[in-house]
Design a protein around this motif. Structure first.
Motif, PDB file in Angstrom:
ATOM      1  N   TRP A 221       0.763  -1.255   0.164  1.00 22.93           N
ATOM      2  CA  TRP A 221      -0.088   0.000  -0.063  1.00 22.93           C
ATOM      3  C   TRP A 221       0.796   1.187  -0.122  1.00 22.93           C
ATOM      4  O   TRP A 221       1.672   1.325   0.863  1.00 22.93           O
ATOM      5  CB  TRP A 221      -0.853   0.158   1.348  1.00 22.93           C
ATOM      6  CG  TRP A 221      -1.969  -1.010   1.344  1.00 22.93           C
ATOM      7  CD1 TRP A 221      -1.938  -1.943   1.854  1.00 22.93           C
ATOM      8  CD2 TRP A 221      -3.187  -1.001   0.329  1.00 22.93           C
ATOM      9  NE1 TRP A 221      -3.511  -2.800   1.603  1.00 22.93           N
ATOM     10  CE2 TRP A 221      -3.853  -2.202   0.462  1.00 22.93           C
ATOM     11  CE3 TRP A 221      -3.603  -0.165  -0.596  1.00 22.93           C
ATOM     12  CZ2 TRP A 221      -5.170  -2.321   0.022  1.00 22.93           C
ATOM     13  CZ3 TRP A 221      -4.831  -0.370  -1.337  1.00 22.93           C
ATOM     14  CH2 TRP A 221      -5.510  -1.454  -1.020  1.00 22.93           C
ATOM     15  N   LEU A 222       0.507   2.061  -0.982  1.00 17.96           N
ATOM     16  CA  LEU A 222       1.053   3.532  -0.849  1.00 17.96           C
ATOM     17  C   LEU A 222      -0.014   4.391   0.037  1.00 17.96           C
ATOM     18  O   LEU A 222      -0.842   4.727  -0.629  1.00 17.96           O
ATOM     19  CB  LEU A 222       1.344   4.195  -2.134  1.00 17.96           C
ATOM     20  CG  LEU A 222       1.705   5.487  -2.419  1.00 17.96           C
ATOM     21  CD1 LEU A 222       2.915   5.769  -1.760  1.00 17.96           C
ATOM     22  CD2 LEU A 222       1.622   6.066  -3.985  1.00 17.96           C
ATOM     23  N   TYR A 223       0.587   4.779   1.188  1.00 17.05           N
ATOM     24  CA  TYR A 223      -0.211   5.801   1.813  1.00 17.05           C
ATOM     25  C   TYR A 223       0.334   6.937   1.625  1.00 17.05           C
ATOM     26  O   TYR A 223       1.376   7.219   1.798  1.00 17.05           O
ATOM     27  CB  TYR A 223      -0.218   5.297   3.392  1.00 17.05           C
ATOM     28  CG  TYR A 223      -0.903   4.008   3.736  1.00 17.05           C
ATOM     29  CD1 TYR A 223      -2.212   3.869   3.658  1.00 17.05           C
ATOM     30  CD2 TYR A 223      -0.025   2.718   4.099  1.00 17.05           C
ATOM     31  CE1 TYR A 223      -2.726   2.552   3.814  1.00 17.05           C
ATOM     32  CE2 TYR A 223      -0.429   1.598   4.428  1.00 17.05           C
ATOM     33  CZ  TYR A 223      -2.097   1.429   4.336  1.00 17.05           C
ATOM     34  OH  TYR A 223      -2.537   0.312   4.505  1.00 17.05           O
ATOM     35  N   GLU A 224      -0.737   7.875   1.346  1.00 17.74           N
ATOM     36  CA  GLU A 224      -0.369   9.341   0.964  1.00 17.74           C
ATOM     37  C   GLU A 224      -1.218  10.172   2.002  1.00 17.74           C
ATOM     38  O   GLU A 224      -2.182   9.895   2.294  1.00 17.74           O
ATOM     39  CB  GLU A 224      -0.349   9.802  -0.338  1.00 17.74           C
ATOM     40  CG  GLU A 224       0.514   8.998  -1.251  1.00 17.74           C
ATOM     41  CD  GLU A 224       0.525   9.425  -2.618  1.00 17.74           C
ATOM     42  OE1 GLU A 224       1.081  10.247  -3.270  1.00 17.74           O
ATOM     43  OE2 GLU A 224      -0.611   8.837  -3.244  1.00 17.74           O
ATOM     44  N   ALA A 225      -0.614  11.354   2.446  1.00 13.89           N
ATOM     45  CA  ALA A 225      -1.615  12.253   3.552  1.00 13.89           C
ATOM     46  C   ALA A 225      -0.834  13.659   3.237  1.00 13.89           C
ATOM     47  O   ALA A 225       0.368  13.730   2.965  1.00 13.89           O
ATOM     48  CB  ALA A 225      -1.517  11.909   4.605  1.00 13.89           C
ATOM     49  N   ASP A 226      -1.640  14.631   3.616  1.00 16.90           N
ATOM     50  CA  ASP A 226      -1.051  15.965   3.942  1.00 16.90           C
ATOM     51  C   ASP A 226      -0.925  16.499   5.287  1.00 16.90           C
ATOM     52  O   ASP A 226      -1.811  15.751   6.162  1.00 16.90           O
ATOM     53  CB  ASP A 226      -2.086  16.984   3.210  1.00 16.90           C
ATOM     54  CG  ASP A 226      -1.861  16.642   1.725  1.00 16.90           C
ATOM     55  OD1 ASP A 226      -0.882  16.154   1.024  1.00 16.90           O
ATOM     56  OD2 ASP A 226      -3.235  16.852   0.985  1.00 16.90           O
ATOM     57  N   ASN A 227      -0.149  17.286   5.717  1.00 17.82           N
ATOM     58  CA  ASN A 227      -0.020  17.911   7.172  1.00 17.82           C
ATOM     59  C   ASN A 227      -1.169  18.792   7.246  1.00 17.82           C
ATOM     60  O   ASN A 227      -1.453  19.894   6.566  1.00 17.82           O
ATOM     61  CB  ASN A 227       1.447  18.239   7.436  1.00 17.82           C
ATOM     62  CG  ASN A 227       1.474  18.706   8.763  1.00 17.82           C
ATOM     63  OD1 ASN A 227       0.741  18.190   9.702  1.00 17.82           O
ATOM     64  ND2 ASN A 227       2.229  19.743   9.073  1.00 17.82           N
ATOM     65  N   ALA A 228      -2.160  18.459   8.200  1.00 16.03           N
ATOM     66  CA  ALA A 228      -3.115  19.513   8.876  1.00 16.03           C
ATOM     67  C   ALA A 228      -2.141  20.918   9.239  1.00 16.03           C
ATOM     68  O   ALA A 228      -0.859  20.962   9.816  1.00 16.03           O
ATOM     69  CB  ALA A 228      -3.804  19.035   9.851  1.00 16.03           C
ATOM     70  N   LYS A 229      -2.652  22.092   8.951  1.00 17.73           N
ATOM     71  CA  LYS A 229      -1.824  23.186   9.067  1.00 17.73           C
ATOM     72  C   LYS A 229      -1.841  23.222  10.649  1.00 17.73           C
ATOM     73  O   LYS A 229      -2.728  23.187  11.525  1.00 17.73           O
ATOM     74  CB  LYS A 229      -2.594  24.398   8.687  1.00 17.73           C
ATOM     75  CG  LYS A 229      -2.039  25.773   8.664  1.00 17.73           C
ATOM     76  CD  LYS A 229      -2.774  26.707   8.012  1.00 17.73           C
ATOM     77  CE  LYS A 229      -1.902  28.149   7.801  1.00 17.73           C
ATOM     78  NZ  LYS A 229      -0.683  28.007   6.923  1.00 17.73           N
ATOM     79  N   GLN A 230      -0.560  23.604  11.166  1.00 15.33           N
ATOM     80  CA  GLN A 230      -0.282  23.987  12.574  1.00 15.33           C
ATOM     81  C   GLN A 230      -1.171  25.138  13.300  1.00 15.33           C
ATOM     82  O   GLN A 230      -1.093  26.343  12.564  1.00 15.33           O
ATOM     83  CB  GLN A 230       1.329  23.927  12.860  1.00 15.33           C
ATOM     84  CG  GLN A 230       1.895  22.669  12.342  1.00 15.33           C
ATOM     85  CD  GLN A 230       1.872  21.558  13.030  1.00 15.33           C
ATOM     86  OE1 GLN A 230       1.584  21.549  14.322  1.00 15.33           O
ATOM     87  NE2 GLN A 230       1.725  20.231  12.378  1.00 15.33           N
TER      88      GLN A 230
END
Length: 325
Positions: free
Chosen positions: A315-324
């Motif tokens: 599995w290629l898991y991708e995600a973005d960082n929630a704005k701090q």
């Protein structure tokens, strides 16, 4: 193998989070600094060749511009580290972490062999990513099969996310279930009747994968993993299945017997890594010889045009960082 040390090419040893006393990852730290780390270092070239199609898929998914700062988790012997560094311009940087000093020593050695141009873009750190004090430097956090071993994966990914810039990204590869990986299961199944059953702890990790049970297939359930990453604060979490034929061995062009040559090229990898290696460790000399003989027969049936290629899926898991905040 060169000693593991700090030198002028920005490679350093830090033992942050690696004290074994009361460390929840103590068992993994001990495991990967023992025989496992030594074996993976010794057979690094074979493993990297086998994983090359999956490594390429991960690099393509990273969509690098060339200027990124990258944290790599579980860098092992540095194969992905070097491949990423080769894609970066002079201002780019790869900060690569692992708990295994034998494997990091091999990564340092390989980087020295690659020369100063690549070395200046690389920094290796001996550290436990679950407790390491990340600075928010990275445009990308990535890993090739290096994040499935945390005692507390939620705490680990919350901590790892601290290393990302507010608009940073995550891209990691983790194995699909054992049943979807013939390169391991087909060969293991061919010898299981010769040996005692797989140790109970390893059998449980393979049969009922869960992020809360460290092991190679711990992240094989995409729903559980996507939920985990969301709880850790990542956004736009998604999973993409990546399946490739993995090259396990190839006969030299001049080989008189291409089948036998391909089998002998693949055998060291098969018997020294994965669940077959666990069986070999428990076997006496006679049983080890029987297992090798059976594996040779099985591998011979897999040869095509002088090559042995078996399916691997992850599995290629991708995600973005929630704005701090």
């Amino acid at each position: 193998m060169v000693p593991f040390f700090r030198h002028s090419m920005q490679m350093q040893t830090q033992v942050t989070g690696m004290t074994l006393d009361a460390n929840p990852n103590a068992a993994q730290i001990e495991f990967w600094n023992g025989l496992a780390g030594e074996k993976w270092s010794l057979y690094q070239a074979l493993l990297d060749a086998a994983f090359a199609p999956l490594t390429q898929a991960l690099i393509e998914a990273a969509h690098l511009s060339g200027d990124e700062t990258i944290y790599e988790i579980g860098c092992g012997c540095g194969d992905l580290s070097l491949a990423l560094a080769a894609k970066l311009r002079a201002q780019g940087k790869v900060i690569a972490l692992d708990i295994s000093k034998p494997m990091l020593a091999r990564a340092v050695e390989r980087t020295q062999e690659a020369g100063a141009t690549e070395a200046q873009k690389l920094q290796f750190i001996a550290a436990d990513a679950m407790t390491y004090r990340f600075e928010p430097l990275a445009d990308l956090v990535t890993s090739r099969f290096g994040v499935m071993f945390f005692a507390d994966p939620l705490a680990a990914f919350k901590n790892i996310r601290l290393g990302l810039k507010p608009q940073g990204r995550l891209a990691i590869l983790c194995w699909c279930p054992l049943e979807e990986n013939p390169w391991v299961k087909q060969l293991y199944d061919s010898v299981i009747d010769l040996a005692p059953p797989l140790p109970a702890d390893l059998a449980a990790k393979c049969a009922m994968p869960s992020p809360d049970v460290p092991g190679p297939y711990a992240f094989s359930d995409p729903k559980l993993v996507c939920d985990l990453l969301t709880k850790a604060g990542f956004t736009h979490v998604r999973a993409t299945r990546v399946a490739e034929l993995l090259p396990l061995g190839e006969a030299p062009a001049q080989a008189e017997d291409p089948i036998q040559a391909a089998v002998e090229a693949a055998l060291p990898l098969v018997v020294n890594t994965g669940p077959v290696a666990a069986l070999m460790r428990e076997a006496d000399a006679q049983l080890r010889a029987e297992i090798k003989a059976r594996l040779r027969s099985t591998l011979a049936t897999c040869v095509s045009a002088g090559k042995i290629e078996l399916g691997g899926a992850c599995w290629l898991y991708e995600a973005d960082n929630a704005k701090q905040a």
